[in-house]
Design a protein around this motif. Sequence first.
Motif, short mmCIF file in Angstrom:
data_model
loop_
_atom_site.label_atom_id
_atom_site.label_comp_id
_atom_site.label_asym_id
_atom_site.label_seq_id
_atom_site.Cartn_x
_atom_site.Cartn_y
_atom_site.Cartn_z
N PRO A 1 44.24 34.44 38.91
CA PRO A 1 44.08 35.12 37.67
C PRO A 1 44.84 36.00 36.76
O PRO A 1 45.51 36.50 37.20
CB PRO A 1 42.87 36.32 38.55
N GLY A 2 44.46 35.94 35.40
CA GLY A 2 44.95 36.64 34.38
C GLY A 2 44.43 37.94 34.57
O GLY A 2 43.85 38.56 35.27
N GLU A 3 44.70 38.63 33.41
CA GLU A 3 44.23 40.01 33.24
C GLU A 3 42.63 40.36 33.24
O GLU A 3 42.05 39.56 32.35
CB GLU A 3 44.65 40.66 31.79
N PRO A 4 42.19 40.88 34.03
CA PRO A 4 40.76 41.19 34.17
C PRO A 4 40.03 41.79 32.89
O PRO A 4 40.68 42.58 32.31
CB PRO A 4 40.47 42.20 35.42
N ARG A 5 38.74 41.40 32.85
CA ARG A 5 38.00 42.15 31.69
C ARG A 5 36.71 42.39 32.41
O ARG A 5 36.36 42.21 33.49
CB ARG A 5 37.76 41.03 30.90
N ARG B 1 31.53 27.46 37.19
CA ARG B 1 32.35 26.99 38.32
C ARG B 1 33.57 27.48 38.01
O ARG B 1 34.33 27.04 36.98
CB ARG B 1 32.24 25.57 38.32
N ASN B 2 34.43 27.77 38.86
CA ASN B 2 35.93 28.24 39.31
C ASN B 2 36.23 29.38 38.24
O ASN B 2 37.39 29.38 38.00
CB ASN B 2 36.59 26.87 38.63
N THR B 3 35.14 30.02 38.23
CA THR B 3 35.51 31.34 37.11
C THR B 3 35.85 32.48 37.98
O THR B 3 35.04 32.78 38.92
CB THR B 3 34.38 31.77 36.26
N TRP B 4 36.98 33.31 37.84
CA TRP B 4 37.42 34.37 38.65
C TRP B 4 36.55 35.52 38.36
O TRP B 4 36.28 35.60 36.88
CB TRP B 4 38.96 34.64 38.44
N HIS B 5 35.91 36.16 39.32
CA HIS B 5 34.92 37.14 38.89
C HIS B 5 34.90 38.20 40.07
O HIS B 5 35.50 38.02 41.08
CB HIS B 5 33.54 36.77 38.79
N GLY B 6 34.53 39.46 39.72
CA GLY B 6 34.56 40.65 40.76
C GLY B 6 33.41 40.38 41.65
O GLY B 6 32.36 39.40 41.18
N VAL B 7 33.25 41.21 42.43
CA VAL B 7 32.31 41.07 43.39
C VAL B 7 30.81 41.60 42.78
O VAL B 7 31.11 42.34 42.13
CB VAL B 7 32.41 41.70 44.74
N LEU B 8 29.80 41.70 43.38
CA LEU B 8 28.33 42.13 42.77
C LEU B 8 28.59 43.63 42.83
O LEU B 8 28.98 44.28 43.89
CB LEU B 8 27.28 41.49 43.76
N GLU C 1 39.40 33.64 47.37
CA GLU C 1 39.72 35.06 46.93
C GLU C 1 41.22 35.40 46.72
O GLU C 1 42.20 34.78 47.05
CB GLU C 1 39.32 36.18 48.10
N HIS C 2 41.41 36.20 45.44
CA HIS C 2 42.61 36.48 45.12
C HIS C 2 42.88 38.22 45.11
O HIS C 2 41.89 38.67 44.59
CB HIS C 2 43.00 36.22 43.69
N TRP C 3 43.91 38.56 46.00
CA TRP C 3 43.88 40.26 46.14
C TRP C 3 44.99 40.55 45.42
O TRP C 3 46.31 39.79 45.18
CB TRP C 3 44.29 40.65 47.53
N PHE C 4 44.89 41.58 44.40
CA PHE C 4 46.04 41.96 43.39
C PHE C 4 47.16 42.80 44.15
O PHE C 4 46.57 43.56 44.85
CB PHE C 4 45.30 42.72 42.22
N ASP C 5 48.47 42.58 43.67
CA ASP C 5 49.52 43.21 44.38
C ASP C 5 49.38 44.91 43.89
O ASP C 5 49.37 45.79 44.95
CB ASP C 5 50.81 42.62 43.90
N THR C 6 48.88 45.18 42.83
CA THR C 6 48.52 46.33 42.22
C THR C 6 47.32 46.26 41.65
O THR C 6 46.67 45.78 40.84
CB THR C 6 49.71 46.67 41.07
N PRO C 7 46.18 47.29 42.34
CA PRO C 7 44.98 47.28 41.81
C PRO C 7 44.70 47.80 40.61
O PRO C 7 45.68 48.37 40.17
CB PRO C 7 44.37 48.09 42.88
N TYR C 8 43.90 47.47 39.88
CA TYR C 8 43.15 47.96 38.73
C TYR C 8 42.27 48.89 38.81
O TYR C 8 41.77 49.09 39.74
CB TYR C 8 42.58 47.12 37.88
N GLU C 9 41.99 49.88 37.73
CA GLU C 9 41.03 50.88 37.82
C GLU C 9 40.05 50.76 36.65
O GLU C 9 40.68 50.53 35.55
CB GLU C 9 41.61 52.26 37.58
N VAL C 10 38.78 50.38 37.07
CA VAL C 10 37.85 50.08 35.94
C VAL C 10 37.16 51.43 35.61
O VAL C 10 36.45 52.14 36.46
CB VAL C 10 36.69 48.95 36.57
#
Length: 169
Positions: free
Chosen positions: A109-113, A127-134, A157-166
């Motif tokens: 995944p690239g930069e989340p939105r 299909r194949n779209t990276w997305h957050g959980v519900l 699943e992909h776990w980020f090395d450094t989490p983001y804050e939404v």
Amino acid sequence: MVAGLDLSGRITAKPLTAEGFAPFGDLLEVTGAPDKLINQGLCGRHHDRASLDFGPEGRAGISLFDAEPRALPLTLDMVERHPEGSQAFIPMSRHPFLVIVAPDESGTPGEPRAFLTAPGQAVNYHRNTWHGVLTPLHAPGLFAVVDRIGSTPNLEEHWFDTPYEVVAP
């Protein structure tokens, strides 16, 4: 700031629009005139609003999800995708929920939105779209989910090395 992401790893959730969400899936909502009137003219049918894709070895299934509500700010440490099929989330209440997506960059995944839905909006991840959980933001977190049912693996699943804050807008 690019796509709601600032340099501190903070993502500001934006209102969900069809244009902003188009690279990731379909925004499901009633807009404009219905395609046709049914039920003696008392119901407008807005026809075929999602590109459902269940692959050659899958079939459509409808499941009910009952998710615990979350709050903003939210720590985003993982996204997922489904390589074998699309996945539609249709809230069974009129409360907003959080939608997180990320473009694919060579298999990761690239930069989340992040987007906030308005009442009456639903999403269909392609299909194949990276997305957050519900991520409902209010109880009840009840959703109808239309996705692929099949015997082949359909979760990555992909776990980020450094989490983001939404954060809220």
